[in-house]
Design an enzyme around this catalytic site. Structure first.
Site, PDB file in Angstrom:
ATOM      1  N   ASN A  12       0.368  -1.361  -0.008  1.00  0.00           N
ATOM      2  CA  ASN A  12       0.032   0.097   0.251  1.00  0.00           C
ATOM      3  C   ASN A  12       1.235   1.763   0.061  1.00  0.00           C
ATOM      4  O   ASN A  12       2.084   1.693   1.317  1.00  0.00           O
ATOM      5  CB  ASN A  12      -0.661   0.358   0.990  1.00  0.00           C
ATOM      6  N   GLY A  14       0.101   4.175   0.202  1.00  0.00           N
ATOM      7  CA  GLY A  14      -0.194   5.360   1.272  1.00  0.00           C
ATOM      8  C   GLY A  14       0.462   5.383   2.572  1.00  0.00           C
ATOM      9  O   GLY A  14       1.004   5.649   3.402  1.00  0.00           O
ATOM     10  N   ASP A  72      -1.874  -3.658  10.202  1.00  0.00           N
ATOM     11  CA  ASP A  72      -2.352  -3.806   9.934  1.00  0.00           C
ATOM     12  C   ASP A  72      -4.014  -3.118  10.209  1.00  0.00           C
ATOM     13  O   ASP A  72      -4.082  -2.979  11.320  1.00  0.00           O
ATOM     14  CB  ASP A  72      -3.169  -5.650  10.698  1.00  0.00           C
ATOM     15  N   ASP A 156     -11.565   7.411   4.177  1.00  0.00           N
ATOM     16  CA  ASP A 156     -10.941   8.492   4.814  1.00  0.00           C
ATOM     17  C   ASP A 156     -12.284   8.806   4.264  1.00  0.00           C
ATOM     18  O   ASP A 156     -12.763  10.465   5.127  1.00  0.00           O
ATOM     19  CB  ASP A 156     -10.029   9.088   4.812  1.00  0.00           C
TER      20      ASP A 156
END
Length: 199
Positions: A12, A14, A72, A156
């Protein structure tokens, strides 16, 4: 001085970026898992964020004899029996875009009054010859009535932090880091790094 390398066990972008922003000022060289030779994909068979974080980091440490960190994290929506929970990334299919997932959440909650939810984060650190160390935290939020904002990633845009009156995607990076589940877990992790000789 020996180079301090930490591998982020994630694909990921981000998350990798966030870990780099946190760890590089502390003198660590942060590598993404993709910079290492490929290993067999880890099955996230854990039933908790804690267990899955360890599984992902330990696989890197076992394969390469190197320090690894894994996050996680996910979203628990109370009206949906705390789903998607540990399946947050895989919910509705791993490759389904988040704008589709977010629209689905909003649709499922359109007539629901209880919109409470939380982001939960578990960060696992694994090192050769050591037991895994895990740092956990969460942030209480509500599901917004509509998607707002273009910062952040994942869920988000639909997750509203009421004390600021903003969704996670409307916050600046510093605002988000100050209150987010990952920001809080990372500060615990940073404190541990500062107090622990990781070599």
């Amino acid at each position: 001085m020996k180079e301090k390398v930490i591998v982020v066990a994630s694909g990921n972008a981000g998350k990798i970026r966030e870990f780099k922003e946190i760890l590089e000022p502390l003198g660590y060289t942060v590598k993404a898992q993709s910079e290492l030779p490929p290993i067999e994909e880890v099955e996230e068979t854990g039933t908790t964020f804690h267990d899955n974080a360890i599984l992902k980091a330990q696989a890197i440490t076992d394969a390469f004899g190197i320090m690894a960190v894994s996050d996680d994290s996910g979203l628990e929506i109370d009206a949906l029996d705390r789903k998607p929970g540990v399946y947050s990334a895989r919910w509705l299919g791993h490759d389904t875009p988040y704008d589709v997932k977010n629209a689905q959440v909003l649709d499922m909650l359109k007539d629901v009054k209880d919109r409470t939810c939380r982001y939960v984060c578990a960060i696992a650190v694994t090192r050769p010859g050591n037991k895994p160390v895990v740092f956990e935290d969460s942030v209480e939020c509500v599901v917004a009535l509509e998607a707002r904002g273009t910062n952040g990633f994942g869920y988000d845009p639909i997750i509203l932090y009421e004390p600021m009156g903003k969704t996670m995607a409307e916050m600046s990076k510093d605002e988000k880091n100050s209150i987010s589940h990952r920001g809080k877990a990372v500060r615990k992790f940073e404190k541990w790094l500062n107090e622990t000789d990781t070599h």
